[in-house]
Design a protein around this motif. Structure first.
Motif, short mmCIF file in Angstrom:
data_model
loop_
_atom_site.label_atom_id
_atom_site.label_comp_id
_atom_site.label_asym_id
_atom_site.label_seq_id
_atom_site.Cartn_x
_atom_site.Cartn_y
_atom_site.Cartn_z
N ILE A 1 7.76 -7.06 -5.32
CA ILE A 1 9.00 -7.32 -6.07
C ILE A 1 8.96 -6.61 -7.43
CG2 ILE A 1 10.41 -9.13 -7.14
CD1 ILE A 1 9.41 -11.01 -4.89
N LEU A 2 7.77 -6.56 -8.04
CA LEU A 2 7.64 -5.95 -9.36
C LEU A 2 7.66 -4.42 -9.31
CD1 LEU A 2 4.84 -8.25 -10.83
CD2 LEU A 2 7.16 -8.03 -11.75
N THR A 3 7.11 -3.82 -8.24
CA THR A 3 6.90 -2.37 -8.22
C THR A 3 7.85 -1.61 -7.31
OG1 THR A 3 5.19 -2.65 -6.51
CG2 THR A 3 4.45 -2.61 -8.80
N LEU A 4 8.59 -2.29 -6.45
CA LEU A 4 9.53 -1.60 -5.56
C LEU A 4 10.65 -0.97 -6.39
CD1 LEU A 4 10.29 -1.15 -2.52
CD2 LEU A 4 11.67 -3.24 -2.70
N ASN B 1 0.83 -1.21 0.00
CA ASN B 1 0.00 0.00 0.00
C ASN B 1 0.86 1.26 0.00
OD1 ASN B 1 -2.09 -1.82 0.13
ND2 ASN B 1 -2.59 -1.42 2.27
N MET B 2 2.00 1.21 0.69
CA MET B 2 2.91 2.35 0.72
C MET B 2 3.47 2.62 -0.68
SD MET B 2 4.91 1.55 4.30
CE MET B 2 6.05 2.91 4.20
N ILE B 3 3.80 1.56 -1.41
CA ILE B 3 4.35 1.71 -2.76
C ILE B 3 3.33 2.37 -3.68
CG2 ILE B 3 5.15 0.46 -4.80
CD1 ILE B 3 6.37 -1.62 -2.89
N TYR B 4 2.10 1.89 -3.63
CA TYR B 4 1.06 2.44 -4.50
C TYR B 4 0.70 3.88 -4.15
CZ TYR B 4 0.09 -2.02 -6.80
OH TYR B 4 0.18 -3.17 -7.57
N SER B 5 0.79 4.22 -2.85
CA SER B 5 0.43 5.59 -2.45
C SER B 5 1.61 6.55 -2.60
CB SER B 5 -0.05 5.59 -1.00
OG SER B 5 0.99 5.23 -0.11
N GLY B 6 2.79 6.04 -2.99
CA GLY B 6 3.97 6.89 -3.13
C GLY B 6 4.40 7.49 -1.80
N SER B 7 4.36 6.70 -0.74
CA SER B 7 4.67 7.19 0.60
C SER B 7 6.08 7.79 0.67
CB SER B 7 4.56 6.04 1.60
OG SER B 7 5.04 6.42 2.86
N SER B 8 6.20 8.90 1.41
CA SER B 8 7.50 9.54 1.59
C SER B 8 8.45 8.66 2.40
CB SER B 8 7.33 10.89 2.29
OG SER B 8 6.71 10.72 3.56
#
Length: 886
Positions: free
Chosen positions: A157-160, A121-128
């Motif tokens: 693994i795909l989006t990090l 969820n952090m990756i998708y939300s672009g968390s600081s």
């Protein structure tokens, strides 16, 4: 990449990290440390208990020393909580935080332990929080093969960000190199470190006749005894009997093999085993240990309301612990499971009766593990444990730094297959198969971040597609080989005189066979429909005909079961004295009533006299039964006129009387079979190639159709509804989003909203019938929710996608009562009265599923509904559902 000038710094970091460990690292750990020092991604595959976690801790140590951050992810909250406690001890409380979705402690710390869902969820939300992230450790990375959780692992693994190093820790896999190759392809240079060495050797023993015998030796001995001069001795020897649990535990105690985990594979069996040992007055603790246990338990449960403790039978739970005995299973209150884990890890609990859930992730090593059975119920039948399950379970035996060996004990049973058990012992590794499939929320997030084309390419780079593509090469070669065989067969056929006329003739034969099979099936279906209809008309006391010789001609119906209309069953007493259930396939023709009899009371347990009386009464009805069966015309057999036409065409064909036909037909059938194989294999390859990308494109088309995605200046973007869907993370994401868009849940109070969400995401373990709620608003919302489920399923079918809505109202009254302030005792009692199988652990787990979704609704819904959702979350989080009760 680490240079030569960096080497002293790396050596200093490692030396500092290992200070106080008390043992020298194993070769695989040193290899892993070197890979981390070299700045590489890392995949470690090693047996349970071998020390993989030390590698993850070193990755965190390096990040902390370099001023960066490390996220340590786990598959389950319980393991996150355990790692959080361990890491705070190692790195200091100020350096370690925790994020589990419903629990946040020091989230800005340099080292944060979290569940995989939180990181996704952090990756998708672009968390600081991701900006200064140095590395991510994925503990138990083989969970990416888990059907329900695996998708999240591959998403990460795909989006990090490729600049973030990935460290994966896995159980021993048979395809570690394949997983490593994929991670290298996705994220760059990756070191694969594989070890099959257990620091604490594991002995596999069979408990039989009071003795412990090595399993391989027992298997060899039994194999030899099946022939030769041993045969007579073995025939005379009685088969192994079920061992008494108390005898097994006392044997382990005599052999100094406690503490032990005793796997039972049944929640009720675990609880029953503790009660059984208490009745036997088995006590495994000293007076001092008992006092420490009591003090720990009382302190841990001090904040639980007394009326909840009474509902949970706390007195019995505490008494078992004081004796050194405990159960551990998913049906227990999470707080109680945590207490058991803490006391067992401290060496105070000597025997834990557990289901297989204990073997998944939680660090709870023992000196020995016991498997009461080598089979467990898989949802359909009792099946042998897989090599992965056996390896995971027995891996708990042997505590590093404490034991010189671990011991896995399997109890001998009358039907135990020792050869199969030996195969499990000899197969410590298991293959990992991806469970990845794109879903709706993922699709919106990826399209918004990357665009359709890039997102489609990313989906095609998943481990699932990677594995599929690797098999395509071998399957293409198989097609080539079968094609060559087919072509040679065709050449032989033509040499023997086969030509286009033969193809035509054989086509007519095949069509005739197809029509005859179809007609036979239709007639069989008609017969079964008639049988079902007749069975559904029967009542207890009816005397009916049974068209099966082995059952006799007459039977008395004792009981009728029609809960499954498509598969009714009749409990019958036949005129031969046999009693049992008859189903539709047991009748050659529909049962015909020939009379009625009065059944004695307690008919489920007919004694011999009552049975004989009924059989005598049925004897007088046999003649009547014969007459009725003879006169029963039954439903006329359906005839297909195409069959007669096909037979005529076959007889009129020029080749029908050809003397070569038998030989030509055999050659042609072999060729046709090979040709069909080639076509089927080709279709499979075509379907699998790019299969996930095609599914992703169908999802995108569906989302455009429903208005979650739309084109803006020629680019596909998320709409307001799409952004709502992007914030919903559950297997029912599209369904939840549709309910929110349509305002289905608007106007509900907190208890009603919790009840409706429960029907979507939290289902009881068994089917149940639930009465409609008396509240008109709630009843209307449930009915409308069901209509939305039908709409969503229909749209998914239209786009050739699996249907996802899955509603079950079994637990809805429970959550409604709890949010309304009901007590745990009344909830558990009421659930059983309603026929819902519910334990405290099931309730808490279901409540937390509902909390997760309600929290998401509180973030994405319109203001009034969002406030109601947050209110429901607050009302749910009380008593045993509180975070610190985990």
């Amino acid at each position: 990449m680490t240079t030569s000038s960096d080497r002293p710094q790396a050596d200093h970091l490692l030396e500092d990290f290992l200070t106080g460990e008390g043992f020298s690292p194993d070769p695989f750990q040193l290899e892993a440390f070197s890979a981390l020092d070299a700045g590489r991604n890392l995949l470690v595959s090693a047996p349970t208990g071998s020390g993989k976690t030390l590698v993850g801790e070193y990755a965190a140590h390096r990040a902390l020393a370099g001023g960066g951050r490390c996220f340590y992810t786990t598959p389950i909250k319980a393991l996150s909580n355990q790692k959080f406690r361990q890491f705070r001890t190692r790195f200091g409380p100020e350096n370690v935080g925790l994020l589990t979705g419903d629990h946040s402690i020091d989230a800005d710390a340099p080292i944060v332990v979290m569940t995989t869902e939180v990181l996704r969820n952090m990756i998708y939300s672009g968390s600081s929080a991701l900006h200064d992230l140095d590395c991510v450790v994925m503990d138990e990375i083989h969970y990416l093969g888990d059907r329900s959780r695996g998708v999240v692992w591959e998403e990460i693994i795909l989006t990090l960000d490729p600049a973030v190093r990935l460290v994966g820790l896995s159980a021993t896999l048979s395809n570690t190199d394949e997983l490593g190759d994929w991670i290298t392809e996705i994220r760059g240079d990756t070191a694969v470190v594989l070890s099959e060495h257990r620091p604490v050797p594991l002995a596999h023993m069979l408990y039989t006749d009071g003795d412990l015998i090595p399993i391989r030796a027992a298997a060899d001995q039994r194999r030899r005894s099946r022939s030769g001069y041993h045969e007579e001795r073995v025939t005379a020897r009685p088969r192994a009997q079920w061992a008494r649990r108390q005898d097994v535990i006392e044997k382990l105690d005599d052999e100094r093999l406690l503490p032990a985990i005793y796997f039972v594979f049944s929640r009720a069996g675990c609880d029953g085993a503790v009660a059984q040992m208490r009745r036997a007055r088995l006590r495994l603790t000293t007076g001092e240990e008992a006092r420490r246990i009591a003090s720990h338990v009382d302190a841990a449960c001090a904040e639980v309301p007394q009326h909840d403790l009474d509902a949970l039978d706390f007195t019995s739970f505490r008494a078992g612990l004081v004796n050194g005995l405990a159960a551990h299973h998913a049906g227990m209150l999470p707080l109680f499971r945590t207490i058991v884990e803490e006391l067992f890890s401290a060496g105070l609990i000597k025997v834990v009766f557990a289901t297989e859930t204990l073997a998944l992730g939680i660090h709870m090593p023992a000196r020995a593990v016991v498997l009461e059975k080598t089979t467990k119920f898989n949802g359909d039948t009792h099946a042998m444990l897989t090599s992965a399950e056996y390896s995971q379970i027995t891996g708990r035996a042997g505590r590093r730094g404490i034991d010189t060996k671990g011991t896995a004990v399997v109890l001998d049973q009358p039907d135990l297959d020792l050869d199969a058990l030996s195969a499990l012992v000899d197969t410590p590794r298991f293959p990992l198969h991806s469970a990845f499939a794109p879903d709706y929320s993922m699709a919106v997030n990826l399209v918004e971040q990357l665009g359709v084309e890039e997102a489609t390419i990313l989906i095609g780079r998943s481990f699932a597609q990677f594995q599929t593509d690797r098999t395509l090469v071998s399957r293409s070669r198989a097609i080539e080989r079968r094609s060559d065989e087919r072509d040679r067969m065709r050449a032989s056929l033509e040499e023997a005189g086969g030509d286009e006329d033969l193809d035509e003739y054989m086509g007519l034969r095949a069509e005739l066979s197809r029509l005859e099979r179809k007609a036979e099936k239709s007639n069989r279906d008609d017969r079964l429909a008639s049988v079902r209809a007749a069975m559904l008309k029967q009542t207890a006391g009816s005397v009916i005909t049974v068209g099966r010789k082995r059952f006799g001609m007459v039977a008395t119906v004792l009981q009728v079961r029609t809960d499954i209309q498509s598969d009714p069953a009749l409990l019958c007493l036949t005129d031969t004295g046999w009693t049992g259930w008859l189903r539709q396939n047991d009748f050659a023709s529909p049962p015909i009533p020939v009379g009625r009899v009065d059944l004695p009371k307690g008919r489920r347990k007919l004694d011999g006299r009552a049975k004989r009386a009924l059989v005598q009464r049925m004897e007088h009805l046999r003649g009547k039964a014969k007459g009725r069966m003879k006169n029963a015309g039954g439903k006329p057999v359906r005839k297909d006129p195409r069959i007669a036409a096909a037979r005529r065409a076959l007889r009129q064909h020029p080749l029908h009387e050809d003397p070569r036909m038998d030989k030509l037909a055999r050659l042609h059938e072999r060729w046709a079979h090979a040709d069909a194989d080639v076509a089927a294999l080709t279709a499979e390859v075509d379907a699998d190639a790019d299969s996930l990308a095609r599914r992703f494109r169908r999802i995108v088309d569906l989302l455009r159709h429903l208005g979650y995605l739309e084109k803006v200046d020629g680019v596909l973007r998320a709409t307001d509804a799409g952004r709502l869907l992007a914030g919903v993370h559950t297997e029912q994401d599209l369904f939840v989003a549709e309910c929110l868009r349509r305002g289905v849940w608007r106007g509900l109070d907190a208890a009603g909203l919790a009840a409706v969400v429960t029907t979507v995401v939290a289902h009881p373990r068994t089917d149940s019938a639930v009465r409609e709620p008396s509240d008109d608003t709630l009843r209307a919302a449930l009915a409308e929710t069901e209509r939305v489920a039908g709409d969503v399923a229909e749209i998914e079918r239209a786009h050739r996608l699996p249907t996802t809505p899955d509603l079950d109202a079994g637990l809805a009254p429970v959550m409604h009562h709890w949010v309304s302030g009901g007590a745990l005792a009344s909830i558990l009692a009421a659930s059983w009265q309603e026929g819902v199988e519910l334990t405290a652990g099931d309730f808490v787990r279901s409540a937390r599923l509902v909390v997760d979704v309600l929290a998401q609704v509180g973030q994405v819904a319109e203001p009034e509904l969002a406030r109601t959702a947050r209110s429901a979350v607050g009302s749910l989080r009380r008593g045993v559902v509180l975070d610190h009760m985990a």
